[in-house]
Design a protein around this motif. Structure first.
Motif, short mmCIF file in Angstrom:
data_model
loop_
_atom_site.label_atom_id
_atom_site.label_comp_id
_atom_site.label_asym_id
_atom_site.label_seq_id
_atom_site.Cartn_x
_atom_site.Cartn_y
_atom_site.Cartn_z
N ILE A 1 7.61 -4.62 -5.09
CA ILE A 1 6.76 -4.03 -4.47
C ILE A 1 6.11 -5.02 -3.23
O ILE A 1 6.14 -4.47 -2.06
CB ILE A 1 5.37 -3.59 -5.23
N LEU A 2 6.10 -6.19 -3.63
CA LEU A 2 5.63 -7.11 -2.23
C LEU A 2 6.77 -7.12 -1.31
O LEU A 2 6.44 -7.19 -0.21
CB LEU A 2 5.46 -8.36 -3.01
N TYR A 3 7.98 -7.13 -1.97
CA TYR A 3 9.01 -7.38 -0.92
C TYR A 3 9.09 -6.08 -0.06
O TYR A 3 9.46 -5.96 1.02
CB TYR A 3 10.28 -7.53 -1.78
N ARG A 4 9.03 -4.84 -0.59
CA ARG A 4 9.06 -3.58 0.03
C ARG A 4 8.32 -3.65 1.04
O ARG A 4 8.35 -3.00 2.28
CB ARG A 4 8.82 -2.36 -1.05
N ASP A 5 6.74 -4.03 0.84
CA ASP A 5 5.90 -4.05 1.74
C ASP A 5 5.97 -5.12 2.94
O ASP A 5 5.81 -4.90 3.95
CB ASP A 5 4.55 -4.53 1.04
N HIS A 6 6.55 -6.25 2.37
CA HIS A 6 7.14 -7.23 3.35
C HIS A 6 8.07 -6.58 4.44
O HIS A 6 7.94 -6.81 5.66
CB HIS A 6 7.68 -8.34 2.98
N ARG A 7 9.00 -6.04 4.01
CA ARG A 7 10.01 -5.28 4.83
C ARG A 7 9.12 -4.29 5.94
O ARG A 7 9.78 -4.24 7.11
CB ARG A 7 11.14 -4.59 3.88
N LEU A 8 8.03 -3.57 5.61
CA LEU A 8 7.61 -2.85 6.55
C LEU A 8 7.18 -3.65 7.84
O LEU A 8 7.01 -3.17 8.68
CB LEU A 8 6.53 -1.99 5.78
N ILE A 9 6.58 -4.93 7.43
CA ILE A 9 5.99 -5.55 8.79
C ILE A 9 7.04 -6.54 9.18
O ILE A 9 6.84 -6.95 10.38
CB ILE A 9 4.78 -6.19 8.17
N ALA A 10 8.13 -6.69 8.56
CA ALA A 10 9.12 -7.37 9.00
C ALA A 10 10.39 -6.86 9.76
O ALA A 10 10.98 -7.38 10.49
CB ALA A 10 9.73 -8.39 8.24
N LYS A 11 10.55 -5.57 9.53
CA LYS A 11 11.69 -5.04 10.09
C LYS A 11 11.88 -4.48 11.26
O LYS A 11 12.74 -4.47 11.88
CB LYS A 11 11.98 -3.70 9.10
N SER A 12 10.78 -4.15 12.10
CA SER A 12 10.73 -3.48 13.37
C SER A 12 10.18 -4.71 14.15
O SER A 12 9.32 -5.33 14.13
CB SER A 12 9.97 -2.12 13.66
N ASN B 1 -0.33 0.86 1.51
CA ASN B 1 0.38 0.27 0.29
C ASN B 1 -0.49 -0.77 -0.20
O ASN B 1 -0.56 -0.94 -1.44
CB ASN B 1 1.74 -0.23 0.71
N ARG B 2 -0.94 -1.63 0.67
CA ARG B 2 -1.86 -2.71 0.16
C ARG B 2 -3.09 -2.21 -0.50
O ARG B 2 -3.52 -2.75 -1.60
CB ARG B 2 -2.28 -3.55 1.47
N TYR B 3 -3.58 -1.39 -0.06
CA TYR B 3 -4.79 -0.66 -0.85
C TYR B 3 -4.46 0.04 -2.08
O TYR B 3 -5.10 -0.40 -3.05
CB TYR B 3 -5.27 0.59 0.05
N LYS B 4 -3.27 0.37 -2.44
CA LYS B 4 -2.86 0.92 -3.62
C LYS B 4 -2.34 -0.25 -4.55
O LYS B 4 -2.80 -0.35 -5.68
CB LYS B 4 -1.71 1.89 -3.53
N LEU B 5 -1.94 -1.38 -4.02
CA LEU B 5 -1.47 -2.51 -4.59
C LEU B 5 -2.92 -3.33 -5.29
O LEU B 5 -2.74 -3.52 -6.41
CB LEU B 5 -0.72 -3.51 -3.70
N TYR B 6 -3.61 -3.42 -4.46
CA TYR B 6 -4.91 -4.11 -4.82
C TYR B 6 -5.89 -3.31 -5.50
O TYR B 6 -7.03 -3.67 -6.43
CB TYR B 6 -5.72 -4.42 -3.59
N ASN B 7 -5.51 -2.01 -5.95
CA ASN B 7 -6.38 -0.82 -6.66
C ASN B 7 -5.87 -0.58 -8.00
O ASN B 7 -5.71 -1.21 -8.96
CB ASN B 7 -7.22 0.18 -5.74
N SER B 8 -5.25 0.52 -7.79
CA SER B 8 -4.48 1.11 -9.03
C SER B 8 -3.40 0.21 -9.55
O SER B 8 -3.30 -0.11 -10.84
CB SER B 8 -3.95 2.56 -8.70
#
Length: 199
Positions: free
Chosen positions: A85-96, A115-122
Motif C-alpha cells: 500500500i505504501l509503494y502504491r501511494d509512493h508511485r502516485l507522487i513519483a510517477k508524473s 489514500n493517506r487518510y484511509k491508511l492512517y484511519n481504517s
C-alpha cells in the motif's frame, strides 16, 4: 493620538498581496515534493527491512510450536500488505513530472492525500490488529522461556509500544503530514492557476 489609531486601523486592514512567480513556486514545491518522496521511500525501506528481519528470524531459528509459525505468518502478511500500500501511494507522487504537468500532479497529490487518510484511519487499525494477533501467537512459545517478571516486562513493553504508536505518535504523524500535503496542494493549485492565466 486618535490619528495614530486611525492610521493603525488602516494599516491592519491593508493587505499586501505577495506576487510569487510560477518558477519560484515550482522551486519551492520541488523541495517539498522531494522531501515527501524521500519520507515515502524511507517508510517503504523500513517496512521492507522489518519484513526481511522477521523472515530471517523465521528461517534461521527453530520454533517448535505451530502458534509461533502462525504468529510470524500473520505479522509478515500484515507488513507485506502495508508495504505494498505504501509503494502504491509512493508511485502516485513519483510517477508524473510536476514541472511539466502540474495539473496532473495535483490530481495525483489529491489522490495521495485521500489514500493517506484511509491508511492512517481504517487501514491502520487492521494493521494494528493483525500485528497484535501475530504477536500474541508468537508469544505463546517465546514466553515459555521467560520467568514471570520477564513475561510481564515483555508483554507490558509491547502493549505500551503499540499503544504509543497507535495514539500519540500516529496523531502527530497525521497532523504533520496533513499540513504538509495540504500546503503542497495549495501551491500546485496556485501554480496551475498561474499557468492557466498565461494560456
Amino acid at each position: 493620538m486618535q490619528a495614530f489609531d486611525q492610521i493603525q486601523e488602516l494599516w491592519q486592514k491593508h493587505e499586501v498581496e505577495v506576487k510569487v512567480s510560477a518558477d519560484e513556486m515550482l522551486q519551492q514545491a520541488k523541495k517539498e515534493v522531494n522531501g515527501l518522496k524521500l519520507k515515502s521511500t524511507l517508510n517503504i525501506l523500513g517496512m521492507t527491512a522489518s519484513f526481511l528481519a522477521i523472515a530471517a528470524i523465521w528461517i534461521y531459528y527453530h520454533f517448535e510450536s505451530w502458534t509461533t509459525h502462525v504468529g510470524i505468518s500473520i505479522t509478515m502478511i500484515a507488513i507485506g500488505v502495508y508495504t505494498l500500500i505504501l509503494y502504491r501511494d509512493h508511485r502516485l507522487i513519483a510517477k508524473s513530472d510536476y514541472t511539466v504537468h502540474p495539473n496532473e500532479y495535483l490530481r495525483s497529490l489529491k489522490t495521495y492525500q485521500l489514500n493517506r487518510y484511509k491508511l492512517y484511519n481504517s487501514l491502520y487499525w487492521f494493521y494494528v490488529v493483525a500485528l497484535s494477533l501475530g504477536l500474541i501467537f508468537y508469544f505463546v512459545e517465546i514466553l515459555t522461556h521467560f520467568n514471570t517478571i520477564q513475561k510481564i516486562i515483555a508483554v507490558g513493553l509491547t502493549a505500551i509500544w503499540i499503544t504509543f504508536c497507535s495514539t500519540i505518535l500516529r496523531k502527530a504523524v497525521i497532523k504533520r503530514e496533513k499540513e504538509r500535503i495540504a500546503l503542497l496542494i495549495e501551491k500546485f493549485e496556485r501554480i496551475s492557476g498561474q499557468f492557466a492565466a498565461l494560456e
